[in-house]
Design a protein around this motif. Sequence first.
Motif, PDB file in Angstrom:
ATOM      1  N   PRO A  35     -37.756 -33.556  -3.901  1.00  0.00           N
ATOM      2  CA  PRO A  35     -38.906 -33.878  -4.764  1.00  0.00           C
ATOM      3  C   PRO A  35     -38.940 -32.985  -6.004  1.00  0.00           C
ATOM      4  O   PRO A  35     -38.606 -31.799  -5.942  1.00  0.00           O
ATOM      5  CB  PRO A  35     -40.110 -33.595  -3.867  1.00  0.00           C
ATOM      6  CG  PRO A  35     -39.588 -33.710  -2.481  1.00  0.00           C
ATOM      7  CD  PRO A  35     -38.153 -33.243  -2.543  1.00  0.00           C
ATOM      8  N   VAL A  36     -39.358 -33.562  -7.108  1.00  0.00           N
ATOM      9  CA  VAL A  36     -39.365 -32.855  -8.394  1.00  0.00           C
ATOM     10  C   VAL A  36     -40.274 -31.640  -8.361  1.00  0.00           C
ATOM     11  O   VAL A  36     -39.890 -30.552  -8.758  1.00  0.00           O
ATOM     12  CB  VAL A  36     -39.787 -33.806  -9.531  1.00  0.00           C
ATOM     13  CG1 VAL A  36     -39.968 -33.056 -10.832  1.00  0.00           C
ATOM     14  CG2 VAL A  36     -38.767 -34.916  -9.689  1.00  0.00           C
ATOM     15  N   VAL A  37     -41.491 -31.811  -7.893  1.00  0.00           N
ATOM     16  CA  VAL A  37     -42.459 -30.709  -7.886  1.00  0.00           C
ATOM     17  C   VAL A  37     -42.914 -30.465  -6.465  1.00  0.00           C
ATOM     18  O   VAL A  37     -43.361 -31.384  -5.785  1.00  0.00           O
ATOM     19  CB  VAL A  37     -43.681 -31.030  -8.772  1.00  0.00           C
ATOM     20  CG1 VAL A  37     -44.703 -29.908  -8.704  1.00  0.00           C
ATOM     21  CG2 VAL A  37     -43.250 -31.272 -10.204  1.00  0.00           C
ATOM     22  N   ASN A  38     -42.807 -29.244  -6.050  1.00  0.00           N
ATOM     23  CA  ASN A  38     -43.313 -28.869  -4.750  1.00  0.00           C
ATOM     24  C   ASN A  38     -44.790 -28.536  -4.920  1.00  0.00           C
ATOM     25  O   ASN A  38     -45.150 -27.760  -5.786  1.00  0.00           O
ATOM     26  CB  ASN A  38     -42.534 -27.664  -4.223  1.00  0.00           C
ATOM     27  CG  ASN A  38     -42.785 -27.413  -2.767  1.00  0.00           C
ATOM     28  OD1 ASN A  38     -43.929 -27.363  -2.345  1.00  0.00           O
ATOM     29  ND2 ASN A  38     -41.726 -27.247  -2.024  1.00  0.00           N
ATOM     30  N   ALA A  55     -26.224 -34.008 -14.787  1.00  0.00           N
ATOM     31  CA  ALA A  55     -24.901 -34.430 -14.315  1.00  0.00           C
ATOM     32  C   ALA A  55     -24.475 -35.692 -15.048  1.00  0.00           C
ATOM     33  O   ALA A  55     -24.176 -36.712 -14.444  1.00  0.00           O
ATOM     34  CB  ALA A  55     -24.928 -34.656 -12.816  1.00  0.00           C
ATOM     35  N   GLY A  56     -24.477 -35.618 -16.360  1.00  0.00           N
ATOM     36  CA  GLY A  56     -24.071 -36.768 -17.170  1.00  0.00           C
ATOM     37  C   GLY A  56     -25.149 -37.836 -17.192  1.00  0.00           C
ATOM     38  O   GLY A  56     -26.084 -37.754 -17.966  1.00  0.00           O
ATOM     39  N   ASN A  57     -25.037 -38.805 -16.305  1.00  0.00           N
ATOM     40  CA  ASN A  57     -26.015 -39.895 -16.301  1.00  0.00           C
ATOM     41  C   ASN A  57     -27.197 -39.629 -15.376  1.00  0.00           C
ATOM     42  O   ASN A  57     -28.074 -40.467 -15.247  1.00  0.00           O
ATOM     43  CB  ASN A  57     -25.341 -41.225 -15.914  1.00  0.00           C
ATOM     44  CG  ASN A  57     -24.668 -41.157 -14.560  1.00  0.00           C
ATOM     45  OD1 ASN A  57     -24.608 -40.111 -13.934  1.00  0.00           O
ATOM     46  ND2 ASN A  57     -24.161 -42.286 -14.107  1.00  0.00           N
ATOM     47  N   SER A  58     -27.228 -38.477 -14.719  1.00  0.00           N
ATOM     48  CA  SER A  58     -28.335 -38.106 -13.840  1.00  0.00           C
ATOM     49  C   SER A  58     -28.865 -36.738 -14.222  1.00  0.00           C
ATOM     50  O   SER A  58     -28.099 -35.792 -14.375  1.00  0.00           O
ATOM     51  CB  SER A  58     -27.871 -38.054 -12.383  1.00  0.00           C
ATOM     52  OG  SER A  58     -27.422 -39.297 -11.952  1.00  0.00           O
ATOM     53  N   MET A  59     -30.191 -36.651 -14.372  1.00  0.00           N
ATOM     54  CA  MET A  59     -30.836 -35.370 -14.631  1.00  0.00           C
ATOM     55  C   MET A  59     -32.007 -35.254 -13.671  1.00  0.00           C
ATOM     56  O   MET A  59     -32.763 -36.213 -13.477  1.00  0.00           O
ATOM     57  CB  MET A  59     -31.321 -35.278 -16.068  1.00  0.00           C
ATOM     58  CG  MET A  59     -31.960 -33.944 -16.386  1.00  0.00           C
ATOM     59  SD  MET A  59     -32.572 -33.913 -18.069  1.00  0.00           S
ATOM     60  CE  MET A  59     -31.381 -32.827 -18.795  1.00  0.00           C
TER      61      MET A  59
END
Length: 89
Positions: A35-38, A55-59
């Motif tokens: 999850p982005v924010v804990n 990671a290129g096409n994934s952030m």
Amino acid sequence: MGREMAIDFDLNEMPANISQRLQNRITESNFFATPVVNEALSRPDEFEYTVTIDAGNSMHTVRTTDTSMSESLRPLIEALTELAKASEK
């Protein structure tokens, strides 16, 4: 309040053994599914971490604290912290 440490790493510019170790930690932690924010708030004398991986096409960005961090994420955070401290010297 402690000091903030911010650093960028490019796996393509690192020695192969370090780059591979970090890549393994990213994979093992299942970072992109974390999850982005804990939601847990930090406690006194506790570190907070914000890690963004492009990671290129994934952030993806994850925010966590010492006590709210998942066990799968801990080895990645420890490796990144170790590298950040070494690069400050």
